[in-house]
Write an enzyme that holds these catalytic residues in place. Structure first.
Site, PDB file in Angstrom:
ATOM      1  N   MET A   1       6.789   2.564  -6.347  1.00 32.69           N
ATOM      2  CA  MET A   1       6.236   3.206  -4.940  1.00 32.69           C
ATOM      3  C   MET A   1       5.210   2.506  -4.430  1.00 32.69           C
ATOM      4  SD  MET A   1       4.602   7.038  -4.353  1.00 32.69           S
ATOM      5  CE  MET A   1       3.138   6.733  -5.557  1.00 32.69           C
ATOM      6  N   PRO A   2       5.797   1.645  -3.445  1.00 35.41           N
ATOM      7  CA  PRO A   2       4.345   0.941  -2.766  1.00 35.41           C
ATOM      8  C   PRO A   2       3.525   1.753  -2.235  1.00 35.41           C
ATOM      9  CG  PRO A   2       6.580  -0.064  -2.159  1.00 35.41           C
ATOM     10  CD  PRO A   2       6.890   1.277  -3.018  1.00 35.41           C
ATOM     11  N   VAL A   3       2.218   1.289  -2.249  1.00 32.44           N
ATOM     12  CA  VAL A   3       1.121   1.920  -1.446  1.00 32.44           C
ATOM     13  C   VAL A   3       0.394   0.914  -0.903  1.00 32.44           C
ATOM     14  CG1 VAL A   3      -1.010   3.307  -1.595  1.00 32.44           C
ATOM     15  CG2 VAL A   3       0.866   3.818  -3.016  1.00 32.44           C
ATOM     16  N   ARG A  40       4.313   4.420   0.873  1.00 31.56           N
ATOM     17  CA  ARG A  40       3.213   5.161   1.375  1.00 31.56           C
ATOM     18  C   ARG A  40       2.354   4.245   2.195  1.00 31.56           C
ATOM     19  NH1 ARG A  40       6.584   7.871  -0.645  1.00 31.56           N
ATOM     20  NH2 ARG A  40       6.576   9.700  -2.369  1.00 31.56           N
TER      21      ARG A  40
END
Length: 67
Positions: A1-3, A40
């Site tokens: 999940m890249p933020v 995100r």
């Protein structure tokens, strides 16, 4: 999940912030192949009086039209 976390001074329209979130999402999707629904983006806005550049507030720099 890249933020992706972005700090920026207040002063942009909701449409500009939406466009930024979309562009960053598309960039991550296209460059690392992350699925869109896992990306995100967090935009944190600060008052120009709380942002300093070279010891001067961004509010003062904007008023002097140097930034």
């Amino acid at each position: 999940m890249p933020v992706i976390q972005v700090s920026l001074a207040k002063g942009r329209s909701p449409e500009q912030l939406q466009a930024l979130g979309e562009a960053l999402t598309a960039a991550v999707e296209g460059t690392i192949g992350a699925r869109r629904e896992t990306i995100r983006v967090v935009l944190t806005e600060y008052e120009p009086d709380h942002w300093f550049v070279g010891g001067e507030t961004l509010a003062d720099l904007r008023a002097a039209d140097t930034r």
